[in-house]
Design a protein around this motif. Structure first.
Motif, PDB file in Angstrom:
ATOM      1  N   LEU A   7     -94.770   9.518 -74.908  1.00  0.00           N
ATOM      2  CA  LEU A   7     -96.604   9.699 -74.009  1.00  0.00           C
ATOM      3  C   LEU A   7     -97.399   8.822 -73.357  1.00  0.00           C
ATOM      4  N   LEU A   8     -97.117   7.669 -74.320  1.00  0.00           N
ATOM      5  CA  LEU A   8     -97.329   6.177 -73.530  1.00  0.00           C
ATOM      6  C   LEU A   8     -97.283   6.078 -72.647  1.00  0.00           C
ATOM      7  N   ALA A  50    -104.891   3.703 -83.533  1.00  0.00           N
ATOM      8  CA  ALA A  50    -103.891   2.754 -83.564  1.00  0.00           C
ATOM      9  C   ALA A  50    -104.724   1.663 -82.460  1.00  0.00           C
ATOM     10  N   GLY A  51    -105.411   2.014 -81.356  1.00  0.00           N
ATOM     11  CA  GLY A  51    -105.937   1.805 -79.881  1.00  0.00           C
ATOM     12  C   GLY A  51    -105.071   1.356 -79.433  1.00  0.00           C
ATOM     13  N   LEU A  52    -103.770   2.088 -78.806  1.00  0.00           N
ATOM     14  CA  LEU A  52    -102.529   2.188 -78.157  1.00  0.00           C
ATOM     15  C   LEU A  52    -102.895   3.006 -76.673  1.00  0.00           C
ATOM     16  N   ILE A  53    -104.564   4.239 -77.080  1.00  0.00           N
ATOM     17  CA  ILE A  53    -104.911   4.712 -76.017  1.00  0.00           C
ATOM     18  C   ILE A  53    -105.980   5.127 -75.917  1.00  0.00           C
ATOM     19  N   THR A  67    -106.463   7.362 -71.783  1.00  0.00           N
ATOM     20  CA  THR A  67    -105.991   6.772 -71.141  1.00  0.00           C
ATOM     21  C   THR A  67    -105.274   5.562 -71.579  1.00  0.00           C
ATOM     22  N   LEU A  68    -104.414   4.488 -70.988  1.00  0.00           N
ATOM     23  CA  LEU A  68    -103.748   3.525 -71.945  1.00  0.00           C
ATOM     24  C   LEU A  68    -104.480   2.538 -72.153  1.00  0.00           C
ATOM     25  N   THR A  69    -103.905   2.023 -72.939  1.00  0.00           N
ATOM     26  CA  THR A  69    -104.985   0.836 -72.714  1.00  0.00           C
ATOM     27  C   THR A  69    -103.974  -0.391 -73.047  1.00  0.00           C
ATOM     28  N   LEU A  73     -99.702  -0.323 -73.334  1.00  0.00           N
ATOM     29  CA  LEU A  73     -99.033  -0.194 -72.084  1.00  0.00           C
ATOM     30  C   LEU A  73     -97.587  -2.069 -72.746  1.00  0.00           C
ATOM     31  N   ALA A  74     -98.258  -2.750 -74.007  1.00  0.00           N
ATOM     32  CA  ALA A  74     -97.568  -3.187 -73.615  1.00  0.00           C
ATOM     33  C   ALA A  74     -96.591  -3.246 -74.640  1.00  0.00           C
ATOM     34  N   GLU A  75     -96.883  -2.057 -75.992  1.00  0.00           N
ATOM     35  CA  GLU A  75     -96.386  -1.939 -77.033  1.00  0.00           C
ATOM     36  C   GLU A  75     -95.170  -1.050 -76.360  1.00  0.00           C
ATOM     37  N   LEU A  76     -95.247  -0.396 -74.960  1.00  0.00           N
ATOM     38  CA  LEU A  76     -94.635   0.437 -74.006  1.00  0.00           C
ATOM     39  C   LEU A  76     -93.257  -0.477 -73.334  1.00  0.00           C
ATOM     40  N   ARG A  77     -93.908  -1.793 -73.153  1.00  0.00           N
ATOM     41  CA  ARG A  77     -92.928  -2.893 -72.719  1.00  0.00           C
ATOM     42  C   ARG A  77     -92.178  -3.268 -73.913  1.00  0.00           C
TER      43      ARG A  77
END
Lengths: 172, 172
Positions: A7-8, A50-53, A67-69, A73-77
DNA sequence: AGCTTACCTTCCACTCTTGACATGTCCAGA
DNA sequence: TCTGGACATGTCAAGAGTGGAAGGTAAGCT
């Protein structure tokens, strides 16, 4: 935990609602990571908590666009670079092969023949899909094409394997 | 519902206890259908309740040896011949490919390189395994070998695909 | 204006899977 | 004799995945 990151990943390019994402899963991502509606809406809520979006826009009919925060994005990376992909896959198709001995050779061949046909059909569909797409040079095209090529090679391999297996099952 | 049938399948040749089956899952079936101890014991109880298997012998340390019943064998055959294998698989490895665009080209190549190495290693291991086995002409050998060949072809395909994909990711 | 269709989310009940914890027995070797 | 390791089963909590019901809104068509 892959649904979370899927999803991210989908939100990187542009904001989307649960409904939008659901359609993406049902079409383009269906062969790689199928997900149901209940799963997606549930996970979006968790990701927002969780604040990721974040909900960036409220539309008609209760539509919530996410929207992605930056932390998202950091978590995705982090997921992509620091965690190992889970490789344990289950294969119903292959599991059955182990037990074909309880059937007659003819029944076993019927099974393998069906698998070969299915794989051949899939392979043809993927080839047609590949031909129909105008591939660009951008990231999406490059990696999308790499993924599609995986499907092509995989289905070809399955088709050829099933055909070979047919020759191994002798009449007794 | 495949675990259920996997257990039935393993009980065709000879009776076995939960502990025996657990070891089989951890070794030979691990790559096709992994299962944990809790799952196996739980499912065995359900299968016994359903009359598809029976406790044929009680051994030391509370060991319960299960034997397949006629209805159990019939159910296994029904599963093999009358139900379609579920083909929806999830691939964490492939899912990540879709999102490699958020990384640098170098990071993306590192990922693909790792996958290639992993697949190459698996392929080598399977080849060694194949060479070390004395294949007979019986059912178990024929179908076991077909399954192993699947693994060989699959790992070779993954290895070659990852290597090819590496060449597609240009420096930018 | 009324009807249908697409849009959009939430909730629930169930099964499957994972991982850990708990409990105890038998056996071989130091 | 004692002790560690293999044998053997059971239970529990939490998360992941499936399938469907329920409920409502907006837009388009006739």
């Amino acid at each position: 935990m892959s649904l979370r990151h899927a999803l991210l990943g989908l939100l990187v390019d542009h904001p989307a609602s649960g409904y939008d994402l659901l359609k993406t899963f049902d079409t383009s991502l269906a062969n790689v990571w199928p997900a149901t509606q209940s799963q997606i809406y549930g996970e979006l809520t968790k990701l927002a908590d969780a604040g990721l979006i974040v909900v960036s826009e409220q539309g008609p009919r209760g539509r919530k666009e996410y929207t992605l925060t930056d932390p998202g994005l950091a978590e995705l990376r982090r997921w992509l670079t620091e965690t190992e992909p889970q490789r344990t896959t289950r294969s119903d198709v292959l599991l059955r092969v182990f037990f074909l001995g309880v059937l007659t050779p003819q029944q076993a061949r019927d099974y393998l023949d069906g698998q070969a046909a299915h794989a051949a059909e899939l392979h043809a569909n993927l080839k047609a899909l590949d031909d129909s797409i105008d591939w660009d040079d951008d990231d999406l095209s490059v990696y999308g094409r790499i993924a599609l090529e995986y499907g092509r090679r995989f289905s070809a391999m399955q088709r050829d394997w099933a055909r070979w297996a047919l020759t191994q099952v002798k009449n007794k």
